[in-house]
Design a protein around this motif. Structure first.
Motif, mmCIF file in Angstrom:
data_model
loop_
_atom_site.group_PDB
_atom_site.id
_atom_site.type_symbol
_atom_site.label_atom_id
_atom_site.label_comp_id
_atom_site.label_asym_id
_atom_site.label_seq_id
_atom_site.Cartn_x
_atom_site.Cartn_y
_atom_site.Cartn_z
ATOM 1 N N PHE A 225 0.849 -1.128 0.031
ATOM 2 C CA PHE A 225 0.169 -0.067 -0.049
ATOM 3 C C PHE A 225 0.854 1.320 0.161
ATOM 4 O O PHE A 225 0.483 2.455 -0.614
ATOM 5 N N GLU A 226 1.872 1.210 0.580
ATOM 6 C CA GLU A 226 3.023 2.393 0.331
ATOM 7 C C GLU A 226 3.340 2.625 -0.795
ATOM 8 O O GLU A 226 3.465 3.785 -1.414
ATOM 9 N N ILE A 227 3.490 1.469 -1.827
ATOM 10 C CA ILE A 227 3.904 1.651 -3.014
ATOM 11 C C ILE A 227 2.698 2.079 -3.800
ATOM 12 O O ILE A 227 2.958 3.390 -4.825
ATOM 13 N N VAL A 228 1.436 1.814 -3.765
ATOM 14 C CA VAL A 228 0.305 2.337 -4.365
ATOM 15 C C VAL A 228 0.302 3.656 -3.790
ATOM 16 O O VAL A 228 -0.239 4.781 -4.594
ATOM 17 N N GLU A 229 0.352 4.171 -2.622
ATOM 18 C CA GLU A 229 0.277 5.686 -2.301
ATOM 19 C C GLU A 229 1.224 6.384 -2.966
ATOM 20 O O GLU A 229 0.828 7.720 -3.333
ATOM 21 N N HIS B 218 2.516 10.904 -6.828
ATOM 22 C CA HIS B 218 3.285 11.574 -7.963
ATOM 23 C C HIS B 218 2.361 11.587 -9.201
ATOM 24 O O HIS B 218 2.650 11.831 -10.279
ATOM 25 N N GLY B 219 1.034 11.713 -8.877
ATOM 26 C CA GLY B 219 0.217 12.031 -9.842
ATOM 27 C C GLY B 219 -0.507 10.896 -11.033
ATOM 28 O O GLY B 219 -1.011 11.257 -11.966
ATOM 29 N N MET B 220 0.208 9.935 -10.697
ATOM 30 C CA MET B 220 -0.157 8.875 -11.552
ATOM 31 C C MET B 220 -1.251 7.875 -11.059
ATOM 32 O O MET B 220 -1.685 8.075 -9.891
ATOM 33 N N HIS B 221 -1.811 6.566 -11.727
ATOM 34 C CA HIS B 221 -2.878 5.954 -11.139
ATOM 35 C C HIS B 221 -2.424 4.558 -11.237
ATOM 36 O O HIS B 221 -1.888 4.038 -12.449
ATOM 37 N N LEU B 222 -3.178 3.611 -10.437
ATOM 38 C CA LEU B 222 -3.221 2.292 -10.818
ATOM 39 C C LEU B 222 -4.348 1.849 -11.389
ATOM 40 O O LEU B 222 -5.582 2.033 -11.165
ATOM 41 N N GLY B 223 -4.097 1.297 -12.646
ATOM 42 C CA GLY B 223 -5.222 0.956 -13.669
ATOM 43 C C GLY B 223 -5.683 -0.512 -13.118
ATOM 44 O O GLY B 223 -6.900 -0.884 -13.362
ATOM 45 N N ASP B 224 -4.571 -1.352 -13.171
ATOM 46 C CA ASP B 224 -5.029 -2.837 -13.091
ATOM 47 C C ASP B 224 -4.283 -3.481 -11.915
ATOM 48 O O ASP B 224 -2.924 -3.319 -11.581
ATOM 49 N N LEU B 225 -4.763 -4.239 -11.095
ATOM 50 C CA LEU B 225 -4.158 -5.040 -10.085
ATOM 51 C C LEU B 225 -4.413 -6.577 -10.544
ATOM 52 O O LEU B 225 -5.404 -7.174 -10.499
ATOM 53 N N ASN B 226 -3.216 -7.281 -10.722
ATOM 54 C CA ASN B 226 -3.213 -8.767 -10.809
ATOM 55 C C ASN B 226 -3.104 -9.400 -9.584
ATOM 56 O O ASN B 226 -2.129 -9.023 -8.951
ATOM 57 N N THR B 227 -3.967 -10.446 -9.223
ATOM 58 C CA THR B 227 -3.962 -10.954 -7.882
ATOM 59 C C THR B 227 -4.534 -12.273 -7.775
ATOM 60 O O THR B 227 -5.395 -12.531 -8.494
ATOM 61 N N ASN B 228 -4.205 -13.202 -6.856
ATOM 62 C CA ASN B 228 -4.856 -14.230 -6.646
ATOM 63 C C ASN B 228 -5.879 -14.186 -5.582
ATOM 64 O O ASN B 228 -6.697 -15.016 -5.335
ATOM 65 N N GLY B 229 -6.139 -13.080 -5.109
ATOM 66 C CA GLY B 229 -7.247 -12.515 -4.052
ATOM 67 C C GLY B 229 -7.007 -13.212 -2.690
ATOM 68 O O GLY B 229 -7.981 -12.809 -1.964
ATOM 69 N N SER B 230 -6.136 -13.669 -2.375
ATOM 70 C CA SER B 230 -5.863 -14.324 -0.908
ATOM 71 C C SER B 230 -5.742 -13.229 -0.019
ATOM 72 O O SER B 230 -6.078 -13.534 1.331
ATOM 73 N N ILE C 54 -6.918 5.882 -0.480
ATOM 74 C CA ILE C 54 -6.000 6.586 -1.404
ATOM 75 C C ILE C 54 -6.905 7.141 -2.595
ATOM 76 O O ILE C 54 -5.949 8.096 -3.308
ATOM 77 N N GLY C 55 -7.711 6.843 -2.931
ATOM 78 C CA GLY C 55 -8.599 7.334 -4.052
ATOM 79 C C GLY C 55 -8.332 6.434 -5.417
ATOM 80 O O GLY C 55 -8.494 6.840 -6.429
ATOM 81 N N CYS C 56 -8.115 5.121 -5.062
ATOM 82 C CA CYS C 56 -7.818 4.185 -6.074
ATOM 83 C C CYS C 56 -9.030 3.182 -6.366
ATOM 84 O O CYS C 56 -9.221 2.598 -5.350
ATOM 85 N N ASN C 57 -9.173 3.133 -7.558
ATOM 86 C CA ASN C 57 -10.235 2.195 -8.166
ATOM 87 C C ASN C 57 -9.654 1.238 -9.084
ATOM 88 O O ASN C 57 -10.247 1.269 -10.329
ATOM 89 N N PRO C 58 -8.805 0.358 -9.181
ATOM 90 C CA PRO C 58 -8.224 -0.376 -10.043
ATOM 91 C C PRO C 58 -9.167 -1.375 -10.629
ATOM 92 O O PRO C 58 -10.253 -1.796 -9.917
ATOM 93 N N LEU C 59 -9.156 -1.790 -11.938
ATOM 94 C CA LEU C 59 -9.781 -3.307 -12.331
ATOM 95 C C LEU C 59 -9.093 -4.249 -11.513
ATOM 96 O O LEU C 59 -7.689 -4.482 -11.716
ATOM 97 N N ILE C 60 -9.668 -4.950 -10.869
ATOM 98 C CA ILE C 60 -9.127 -6.149 -9.910
ATOM 99 C C ILE C 60 -9.266 -7.374 -10.861
ATOM 100 O O ILE C 60 -10.192 -7.951 -10.911
#
Length: 465
Positions: free
Chosen positions: A154-158, A163-175, A188-194
């Motif tokens: 989450f520190e990386i996402v923050e 820096h004005g960029m955004h997280l578009g997609d998160l690839n995860t196994n969901g665990s 954070i204001g983050c709404n990625p495609l999960i």
């Protein structure tokens, strides 16, 4: 006298070969401007005063690019003009860690069955984020390993958002997805495609090599949908789980999943070692997937399905797209890149190595074929010149010059030679044919799909079809 300021979601950017462009906040790709438009917008800084009639001001006011400036109006740091001395790349696919709490039998990141232990420290990650911002990157896909296993996830996402960029997609196994994690995204204001991996009812634990993986994945999918996050389920298909595709799709549709992506578990080094005869031949994949699509569209559904390198169906609009058809009539140009996906997204692995795409990383590693390393060289030099840039900027014209089969094929200007990752994995030649696409057209699968989906609209028709 008038003063104008860019609206908060607009930022001006320049790159080598792309001198006049802008980003919209939260949108991955930049768009071009005319020189005079760009120069006008540069002056919309809240300070510069204009005289007389300004047709461009009226235009951009109507388009929502600018607003009349007030005395306290200032551009944000993200909005301030940035000229980037490198080639244009709007996005980065970033493996923040190779570590994973699963040991999947098909992992395309791996050169063999050994676990991947490399990852980015927080200090290294922040340094790369700063470099990405200076290179004009706007969006990230975060992947792994299992990215949420990283202690500083989450520190990386923050930092990306700071820096004005955004997280578009998160690839995860969901665990690791739970209510606390989803609430942290919202803060954070983050709404990625999960993008959550799930390989079929009754089959997920085997491929993921982890007891309980299926239960965890379905819990995460339900929770994300319930909390209003967009979910894309990524499903690997092989001989052992073909029959589970339809009941799995119907279950996911009932759960409210936005999209299911079905991927033929293909010839990565680790999967070759572990498949034990369960890897689908290409035509076997086509046959089973056409039957699957036919059965799916005959019932009422909402969830879209993207069948890798074959077909995408969109039930809400009763439309479809042939996935091997990359270029519709009149769109093809010799100067286009062999893979628009690779050309638009830098793929950076956990050890800092760069690849044309993550799906090719295990193959490149197994062959000790390295195109550059951002931890050692920095990001911008790699995006200025060198082996990586040469690889991803390879054009369709270059491919046809180096591949006689593609050069004379009547379908080349529709498929663009197919997937370079598949061509490399199967033929060992980056300019080689993609046998899967040759088979698709030569055996008339494009016509079989059209016949099967009679009455549905093809949104990417081929010339003469």
């Amino acid at each position: 006298m008038s003063r104008y300021i860019l609206n908060p979601d607009i930022a001006l950017r320049s790159w080598r070969l792309v001198p006049y462009a802008y980003y919209r906040k939260g949108v991955r790709y930049a768009k071009g401007l005319k020189k005079e438009e760009f120069e006008f917008l540069l002056k919309c800084d809240g300070k510069t005063e204009f005289e007389g009639e300004l047709p461009l001001a009226e235009k951009f006011l109507d388009m929502g690019f600018i607003a009349p400036a007030k005395d306290e109006s200032n551009l944000s740091e993200w909005q301030k003009y940035l000229g980037c001395d490198n080639r244009y790349f709007p996005a980065m696919s970033w493996m923040i860690t190779g570590k994973c709490n699963y040991n999947c039998l098909h992992c395309f990141n791996a050169a063999d069955n050994a676990p991947i232990m490399s990852e980015w420290t927080l200090e290294e990650a922040n340094r790369l984020i700063e470099q990405a911002q200076k290179c004009g990157i706007n969006a990230f896909t975060i992947t792994g390993g299992e990215p949420m296993l990283h202690k500083n996830f989450f520190e990386i996402v923050e930092s990306i958002y700071a820096h004005g960029m955004h997280l578009g997609d998160l690839n995860t196994n969901g665990s690791f997805l739970d209510e606390t994690a989803l609430e942290q995204f919202r803060k954070i204001g983050c709404n990625p495609l999960i993008k959550i991996s799930f390989d079929g009812i009754g089959h997920h634990d085997w491929l993921r090599n982890r007891k309980g993986a299926e239960t965890d994945a379905l819990r995460a999918i339900r929770l994300c949908v319930e909390k209003g996050f967009r979910v894309k389920v990524q499903t690997n298909v092989h001989r052992l789980n073909i029959e589970s595709m339809l009941p799995t799709a119907e279950m996911l549709d009932e759960m409210g999943v936005d999209e299911m992506r079905v991927i033929r578990t293909s010839e990565s080094p680790r999967w070759k070692e572990n498949a034990d005869g369960s890897c689908l031949e290409v035509e076997e994949y086509y046959e089973s997937m056409l039957e699957f699509a036919d059965r799916y569209v005959k019932k009422k559904h909402n969830m879209s399905i993207d069948i890798w390198q074959f077909l995408a169906v969109f039930p809400r609009t009763e439309s479809y797209r042939l996935r091997p058809v990359e270029y519709i009539a009149g769109e093809y140009r010799d100067s286009m890149p062999v893979c628009r996906g690779n050309r638009g997204m830098v793929a950076v692995a956990a050890d800092g190595n760069v690849y044309p795409c993550m799906q090719m990383s295990g193959y490149y590693s197994a062959k000790n074929n390295f195109l550059g390393n951002v931890k050692k060289e920095g990001l911008q030099p790699i995006l200025q010149e060198g082996r990586y840039l040469s690889e991803v900027c390879t054009t369709l014209g270059q491919l046809s010059e180096n591949n006689e089969t593609c050069a004379v094929c009547p379908y080349f200007k529709h498929c663009g030679g197919g997937c370079r990752a598949l061509a490399l994995a199967i033929t060992g030649d980056k300019f080689g044919i993609d046998p899967a696409k040759c088979l698709f057209f030569q055996k008339g699968w494009h016509r079989k799909i059209k016949e099967t989906l009679r009455g549905w609209k093809n949104i990417a028709p081929m010339e003469g079809e």
